[in-house]
Design a protein around this motif. Structure first.
Motif, PDB file in Angstrom:
ATOM      1  N   ALA A  87       0.832  -1.200   0.000  1.00 31.82           N
ATOM      2  CA  ALA A  87       0.000   0.000   0.000  1.00 31.82           C
ATOM      3  C   ALA A  87       0.868   1.252   0.000  1.00 31.82           C
ATOM      4  O   ALA A  87       2.072   1.209   0.251  1.00 31.82           O
ATOM      5  N   GLY A  88       0.206   2.378  -0.251  1.00 29.20           N
ATOM      6  CA  GLY A  88       0.875   3.670  -0.253  1.00 29.20           C
ATOM      7  C   GLY A  88       0.327   4.543  -1.364  1.00 29.20           C
ATOM      8  O   GLY A  88      -0.195   4.037  -2.366  1.00 29.20           O
ATOM      9  N   THR A 147      -0.960  -5.987   5.312  1.00 31.87           N
ATOM     10  CA  THR A 147      -0.789  -4.841   4.428  1.00 31.87           C
ATOM     11  C   THR A 147       0.528  -4.174   4.774  1.00 31.87           C
ATOM     12  O   THR A 147       0.762  -3.811   5.929  1.00 31.87           O
ATOM     13  N   ASP A 167       2.589  -1.010   4.231  1.00 30.01           N
ATOM     14  CA  ASP A 167       2.373   0.365   3.799  1.00 30.01           C
ATOM     15  C   ASP A 167       3.716   1.079   3.638  1.00 30.01           C
ATOM     16  O   ASP A 167       4.447   1.283   4.606  1.00 30.01           O
TER      17      ASP A 167
END
Length: 527
Positions: free
Chosen positions: A369-370, A522, A524
């Motif tokens: 993610a990001g 997740t 990130d």
């Protein structure tokens, strides 16, 4: 008069005269309407027809009020700036001349001194803090999409036409689009496969090969009503087919009875136990009765066939999408990937990945993610060896398949079968055809050129080439896989991933897709 858009008897065909839209009749008012349908159903074409970018082959488009359209790709010249996207560069240059004392009286009369502040407000509303002279070439695809949205806001049209507005946007960008539509008081016509965005709609119009159907309410309401209608249509089709089968059975029984009577009559005539004149009269009556019965049975058969055809017309006959992936045999304790203090990126002076460590064990499902620009795709390139790390350890312990949104592993000049054999050199033609068939490419479809496929078909073919062999690679790496898939394609991909027993590394901003993927972790990059 309230703003509205209406199309009547609207038809359009492709350059090779294949009909795409036929006799559409639709009306759009000051509400948010989502346009859905499979890839190639004509969603973008309908928007181009409404905007006037395409002339209809027949029919009429009537627009009351002003419209502004945001396209999938914002095309620009190399030296274009934000102001060009807004179409206000001359107006801003006039203000620059006025501030420098170089404007004459006529120029000053035309000057819009509120323009810079209104532009800034529109850009901020879409989550962009950039100036009007910012070169478009310096913006990411997601930032250009946001800027295009801001340009629509500044134009203040009565109708927004949005073509896949959330493609290439990160979570913040998608939220900006959703927030814009939530607060929009005019009309909006949105072609999209983004289920989160479609939940904001007041109505859904579905395009199929059978035409256009409007459903009130959000996407969830549409899906519920659609399933109810399809269930009813399936029951009607089953009943019509039963009626046809019964008619055929009765016709066969009547034919057999006639054959028995004809045989009995022939035997009686051979024996000669009745006068010939009586036998001839009986034969005439039987032939007349048989002819009438045959005509009646034929009429019933034709009526049954028409009923079946009418029932089938209510169901779009499409080959169900299936993506059957063989088991990988990945052991739960197997180390799939190990990164230790990895630094790297395209620019050695400004690496986007710094001191990153990550371990994937067994069939884990991990989301990278990001926000846009945080280095997600760069990380995948480091993992897969496309970019060498500047420092640290990258240890990939199993075979993998990488599928990005453009499916670059496919050679567009080759057929699907030849692509499969190029990527799987030990596979013969029979293995290639069998693997492609498991992903919905049967018989002659395997000989289609990869460059001719739609986005959804291309991803499905990429999955077939990467995962169709047994056993498939134990690691599947996905980079925005749903960006160019239609809703049915996304559903098929989700079903395939649910059955896949390998490890998954995925980049996606599609919240509904990520929910279906059910990731274990997740990771990130912005954290």
């Amino acid at each position: 008069m309230p703003a509205s858009v209406s199309v009547s008897g609207l038809s359009w065909s492709t350059p090779d005269d294949a009909p795409l839209l036929t006799d559409l009749n639709l009306t759009f008012g000051p509400e948010r309407t989502g346009i859905v349908g499979r890839n190639g159903a004509g969603k973008s074409t309908l928007l181009y027809l409404i905007s006037g970018d395409l002339p209809p082959a027949s029919g009429l488009v009537r627009v009351t009020g002003s419209i502004a359209m945001m396209r999938q790709e914002a095309m620009e010249q190399p030296d274009d700036i934000i102001a060009d996207l807004f179409g206000v560069r001359p107006a801003l240059e006039l203000l620059d001349r006025a501030e420098a004392g170089l404007a004459d009286a006529d120029d000053l009369g035309d000057a819009d001194w509120t323009l810079p502040a209104r532009m800034e407000g529109a850009l901020l509303r879409c989550g962009l803090s950039v100036g009007p002279k910012t070169p478009l070439a310096t913006l990411s695809g997601g930032q250009r999409s946001r800027a295009a949205l801001a340009a629509l806001i500044l134009a203040e049209p009565d109708f927004l036409l949005l073509d896949e507005p959330t493609n290439n946007l990160d979570r913040d960008g998608r939220k900006a689009v959703i927030d814009l539509l939530r607060g929009w008081t005019g009309g909006a016509i949105v072609a999209s496969h983004d289920r989160e965005l479609l939940e904001e709609m007041d109505a859904i119009v579905e395009l199929t090969s059978l035409g256009a159907t409007r459903y009130g309410g959000s996407y969830s309401n549409f899906r519920q009503r659609k399933e109810t209608e399809l269930d009813a249509a399936a029951r009607d089709l089953a009943q019509a087919e039963k009626t046809r089968s019964d008619a055929a059975r009765r016709a066969q029984q009547a034919s057999e009875r006639k054959a028995r009577k004809d045989s009995a009559g022939h035997r009686a005539r051979t024996r000669g136990d009745q006068p010939k004149i009586l036998m001839d009269a009986a034969k005439g009556r039987a032939e007349a009765s048989g002819g009438a019965g045959m005509r009646l049975r034929e009429a019933r058969r034709e009526a049954a066939d028409e009923a079946v055809s009418a029932a089938r017309d209510r169901i779009e006959i499409l080959q169900p999408l299936r993506m059957d992936i063989p088991p990988t045999g990945l052991a739960p304790g197997k180390t799939v990937l190990r990164l230790e203090r990895v630094t790297g990126g395209h620019d050695p002076d400004h690496p986007s990945i710094r001191e990153l460590s990550l371990t994937v064990t067994g069939p884990e499902r991990i989301v990278i993610a990001g926000p846009n620009g945080s280095g997600k795709t760069t990380l995948l390139k480091v993992i897969t060896g496309q970019i060498a790390p500047q420092s640290g350890l990258v240890e990939l312990s199993v075979p993998f398949a990488l599928l990005d949104q453009h499916v670059q592993l496919m050679d567009p000049a080759l057929s699907l079968r030849d692509n499969f054999r190029r990527l799987n050199p030990v596979a013969d033609i029979h293995i290639a055809h069998a693997a492609l068939a498991r992903f919905g490419f049967r018989a002659g479809d395997a000989l289609r050129c990869a460059g001719e496929l739609s986005g959804g078909e291309r991803l499905r073919a990429g999955l077939a080439c990467a995962l169709g062999v047994a056993p498939p690679p134990p690691l599947l790496i996905l980079d925005e896989p749903t960006n160019h898939l239609d809703l049915d394609g996304i559903a098929a991909l989700e079903a395939a991933l649910a059955a896949y027993d390998g490890a998954v590394l995925a980049i996606s901003h599609d919240a509904a897709f990520l929910g279906s993927l059910a990731p274990d972790r997740t990771f990130d990059l912005a954290a």
